[in-house]
Enzyme design. Sequence first.
Site, PDB file in Angstrom:
ATOM      1  N   ARG A 124    -106.032   8.942  80.626  1.00 47.66           N
ATOM      2  CA  ARG A 124    -106.146   7.875  79.628  1.00 47.66           C
ATOM      3  C   ARG A 124    -105.874   8.368  78.203  1.00 47.66           C
ATOM      4  O   ARG A 124    -106.291   7.734  77.229  1.00 47.66           O
ATOM      5  CB  ARG A 124    -107.514   7.200  79.703  1.00 47.66           C
ATOM      6  CG  ARG A 124    -107.722   6.459  81.021  1.00 47.66           C
ATOM      7  CD  ARG A 124    -108.998   5.645  81.007  1.00 47.66           C
ATOM      8  NE  ARG A 124    -109.147   4.908  82.261  1.00 47.66           N
ATOM      9  CZ  ARG A 124    -110.196   4.158  82.563  1.00 47.66           C
ATOM     10  NH1 ARG A 124    -111.179   4.033  81.686  1.00 47.66           N
ATOM     11  NH2 ARG A 124    -110.257   3.528  83.707  1.00 47.66           N
ATOM     12  N   LYS A 146     -93.261   6.747  68.968  1.00 44.18           N
ATOM     13  CA  LYS A 146     -92.671   6.031  70.098  1.00 44.18           C
ATOM     14  C   LYS A 146     -92.443   7.016  71.236  1.00 44.18           C
ATOM     15  O   LYS A 146     -91.735   8.005  71.068  1.00 44.18           O
ATOM     16  CB  LYS A 146     -91.334   5.404  69.703  1.00 44.18           C
ATOM     17  CG  LYS A 146     -91.435   4.062  69.033  1.00 44.18           C
ATOM     18  CD  LYS A 146     -90.032   3.472  68.888  1.00 44.18           C
ATOM     19  CE  LYS A 146     -90.049   2.100  68.279  1.00 44.18           C
ATOM     20  NZ  LYS A 146     -88.688   1.546  68.170  1.00 44.18           N
ATOM     21  N   GLU A 188     -78.378  10.079  62.993  1.00 44.59           N
ATOM     22  CA  GLU A 188     -79.675   9.557  62.540  1.00 44.59           C
ATOM     23  C   GLU A 188     -79.930   9.900  61.073  1.00 44.59           C
ATOM     24  O   GLU A 188     -80.650   9.169  60.383  1.00 44.59           O
ATOM     25  CB  GLU A 188     -80.799  10.086  63.431  1.00 44.59           C
ATOM     26  CG  GLU A 188     -80.794   9.531  64.854  1.00 44.59           C
ATOM     27  CD  GLU A 188     -81.204   8.069  64.956  1.00 44.59           C
ATOM     28  OE1 GLU A 188     -81.617   7.475  63.937  1.00 44.59           O
ATOM     29  OE2 GLU A 188     -81.129   7.507  66.074  1.00 44.59           O
ATOM     30  N   LYS A 230     -88.157   7.938  57.375  1.00 41.60           N
ATOM     31  CA  LYS A 230     -88.839   7.441  58.572  1.00 41.60           C
ATOM     32  C   LYS A 230     -90.348   7.409  58.374  1.00 41.60           C
ATOM     33  O   LYS A 230     -91.019   6.462  58.796  1.00 41.60           O
ATOM     34  CB  LYS A 230     -88.485   8.285  59.793  1.00 41.60           C
ATOM     35  CG  LYS A 230     -89.088   7.701  61.064  1.00 41.60           C
ATOM     36  CD  LYS A 230     -88.407   8.139  62.321  1.00 41.60           C
ATOM     37  CE  LYS A 230     -88.953   7.348  63.514  1.00 41.60           C
ATOM     38  NZ  LYS A 230     -88.335   7.763  64.783  1.00 41.60           N
ATOM     39  N   GLU A 240     -93.904  -1.620  64.901  1.00 36.12           N
ATOM     40  CA  GLU A 240     -92.667  -2.407  64.851  1.00 36.12           C
ATOM     41  C   GLU A 240     -92.914  -3.914  64.843  1.00 36.12           C
ATOM     42  O   GLU A 240     -92.237  -4.683  65.538  1.00 36.12           O
ATOM     43  CB  GLU A 240     -91.752  -2.028  66.018  1.00 36.12           C
ATOM     44  CG  GLU A 240     -90.292  -2.274  65.728  1.00 36.12           C
ATOM     45  CD  GLU A 240     -89.360  -1.634  66.753  1.00 36.12           C
ATOM     46  OE1 GLU A 240     -88.665  -2.387  67.442  1.00 36.12           O
ATOM     47  OE2 GLU A 240     -89.337  -0.387  66.848  1.00 36.12           O
ATOM     48  N   ARG A 244     -90.398  -1.824  60.482  1.00 31.06           N
ATOM     49  CA  ARG A 244     -89.898  -0.705  61.288  1.00 31.06           C
ATOM     50  C   ARG A 244     -88.620  -1.059  62.047  1.00 31.06           C
ATOM     51  O   ARG A 244     -87.862  -0.177  62.460  1.00 31.06           O
ATOM     52  CB  ARG A 244     -90.989  -0.226  62.253  1.00 31.06           C
ATOM     53  CG  ARG A 244     -90.578   1.016  63.046  1.00 31.06           C
ATOM     54  CD  ARG A 244     -91.720   1.674  63.783  1.00 31.06           C
ATOM     55  NE  ARG A 244     -91.243   2.821  64.548  1.00 31.06           N
ATOM     56  CZ  ARG A 244     -92.023   3.746  65.068  1.00 31.06           C
ATOM     57  NH1 ARG A 244     -93.330   3.682  64.925  1.00 31.06           N
ATOM     58  NH2 ARG A 244     -91.510   4.745  65.752  1.00 31.06           N
ATOM     59  N   ASN A 248     -83.778   0.357  63.702  1.00 27.11           N
ATOM     60  CA  ASN A 248     -82.907   0.041  64.840  1.00 27.11           C
ATOM     61  C   ASN A 248     -81.461  -0.210  64.421  1.00 27.11           C
ATOM     62  O   ASN A 248     -80.625  -0.540  65.274  1.00 27.11           O
ATOM     63  CB  ASN A 248     -83.438  -1.195  65.585  1.00 27.11           C
ATOM     64  CG  ASN A 248     -84.775  -0.928  66.247  1.00 27.11           C
ATOM     65  OD1 ASN A 248     -85.023   0.165  66.738  1.00 27.11           O
ATOM     66  ND2 ASN A 248     -85.645  -1.931  66.253  1.00 27.11           N
ATOM     67  N   HIS A 251     -78.577   0.627  66.699  1.00 22.58           N
ATOM     68  CA  HIS A 251     -79.113   0.871  68.031  1.00 22.58           C
ATOM     69  C   HIS A 251     -78.892  -0.277  69.021  1.00 22.58           C
ATOM     70  O   HIS A 251     -78.860  -0.043  70.224  1.00 22.58           O
ATOM     71  CB  HIS A 251     -80.608   1.186  67.946  1.00 22.58           C
ATOM     72  CG  HIS A 251     -80.902   2.549  67.413  1.00 22.58           C
ATOM     73  ND1 HIS A 251     -80.526   2.952  66.152  1.00 22.58           N
ATOM     74  CD2 HIS A 251     -81.530   3.618  67.972  1.00 22.58           C
ATOM     75  CE1 HIS A 251     -80.921   4.209  65.961  1.00 22.58           C
ATOM     76  NE2 HIS A 251     -81.526   4.628  67.049  1.00 22.58           N
ATOM     77  N   HIS A 255     -77.349   1.462  71.979  1.00 18.50           N
ATOM     78  CA  HIS A 255     -78.022   1.605  73.270  1.00 18.50           C
ATOM     79  C   HIS A 255     -77.184   1.033  74.404  1.00 18.50           C
ATOM     80  O   HIS A 255     -77.132   1.601  75.504  1.00 18.50           O
ATOM     81  CB  HIS A 255     -79.382   0.919  73.238  1.00 18.50           C
ATOM     82  CG  HIS A 255     -80.469   1.753  72.646  1.00 18.50           C
ATOM     83  ND1 HIS A 255     -81.734   1.268  72.387  1.00 18.50           N
ATOM     84  CD2 HIS A 255     -80.492   3.060  72.265  1.00 18.50           C
ATOM     85  CE1 HIS A 255     -82.474   2.232  71.872  1.00 18.50           C
ATOM     86  NE2 HIS A 255     -81.737   3.314  71.774  1.00 18.50           N
ATOM     87  N   HIS A 267     -76.719   9.741  72.767  1.00 21.45           N
ATOM     88  CA  HIS A 267     -77.425   8.802  71.902  1.00 21.45           C
ATOM     89  C   HIS A 267     -76.893   8.778  70.472  1.00 21.45           C
ATOM     90  O   HIS A 267     -76.574   7.717  69.935  1.00 21.45           O
ATOM     91  CB  HIS A 267     -78.920   9.135  71.892  1.00 21.45           C
ATOM     92  CG  HIS A 267     -79.718   8.247  70.988  1.00 21.45           C
ATOM     93  ND1 HIS A 267     -80.020   6.940  71.304  1.00 21.45           N
ATOM     94  CD2 HIS A 267     -80.256   8.471  69.758  1.00 21.45           C
ATOM     95  CE1 HIS A 267     -80.711   6.400  70.320  1.00 21.45           C
ATOM     96  NE2 HIS A 267     -80.880   7.299  69.368  1.00 21.45           N
TER      97      HIS A 267
END
Length: 364
Positions: A124, A146, A188, A230, A240, A244, A248, A251, A255, A267
């Site tokens: 957990r 993330k 990036e 960032k 997000e 945030r 993207n 992306h 993606h 990527h």
Amino acid sequence: MSNSEKEIIKVFTGKSHYDINIGRNISQKAFEEILENYNDFKIAIITDSNVERVYSDFLQKLEKNDRVFTLSFKAGEESKNRKTKEILEDNLFELGFGRDTLIIALGGGVTGDLAGFIAATYMRGVPFIQIPTTLLSQVDSSIGGKVGIDHPTGKNLLGAFYPPSKVYIDIDFLKTLPNEEIINGIAEIIKAAIIQDGQLFNYLESKIERVINLEKGYIEKAIISSLKVKARVVEKDEKEAGLRKILNFGHTIGHSIEILSNFDIPHGRAVGIGMAVETLISEKIGILKLEEKERILALLKKSKLLDKSFKLSADEIIRKTALDKKSRKGVVEYSLIEGIGEAVYGINVEDKIVKKSLSEIGFL
């Protein structure tokens, strides 16, 4: 930045905060700090087969401490799945790891995402530390919290927001990378400049070759500036809900290209292509000036992010974007730009505009 110098960026998000330590030749010192700070923990270093091979001597030295174990998986995006996660978790149980577990992600973005997701769910939730070894992971995926894995339907569809306890960025790791991996990470850095740092963009326009060549002073400035962008964004919107989403940019298209190519297009390069397409979209819908569009495309070309031929069709890319996790009720929401350093999010775009922009980049 000399071997004795280190920069620290502090990230404060909601209930959590952590430091990003940036420097050269800091890995040994990092592990000494970790062993001291987590002296009652068993430590699992999760890494991929490439990093394990390159740094085998270093890892074997660490494993002389009976609290430290290395777990590895086959390098590559195709390993970022439920099966690999299950195998690594089984390994942890077999080795007797309990609540007193610290997970260290040593590797690129795949390793960080996968190890972080394991940390988020094992017992957990146990603490984890990011030690990114690629430029892409150093400037992007190692911070922000993330974590996750891919699903056959799409990229990063299973995961969590689970911030690291600390991040150590050793710039000397980059010396072992092929040039293609550096270009992968440059995407990036350029993204950070486009969405929120016009000064960094100006710097990259004249210094991009020196950054790509990892010249001292130049690569440090690019990495630190990107991280600050960032960190600022994540501090304001960790999960997000709004701002945030500007991260993207590039992306949504990127993606789709990455997945449809079966990850033959990595990527960073896919995001570079995505930024070019989404820059064209921004200009076509009237929110970006022609001059700024040309400057962005010129920097992407100068960075060698657009020098590949494409076999994918515009239609299949558009269809794939509808399955992206950023879509809402099947409607794609784009993060676009109103100017260099000014991003917007939640923009719906007609398919015909997307298709025209894709065709201009080279997709039929």
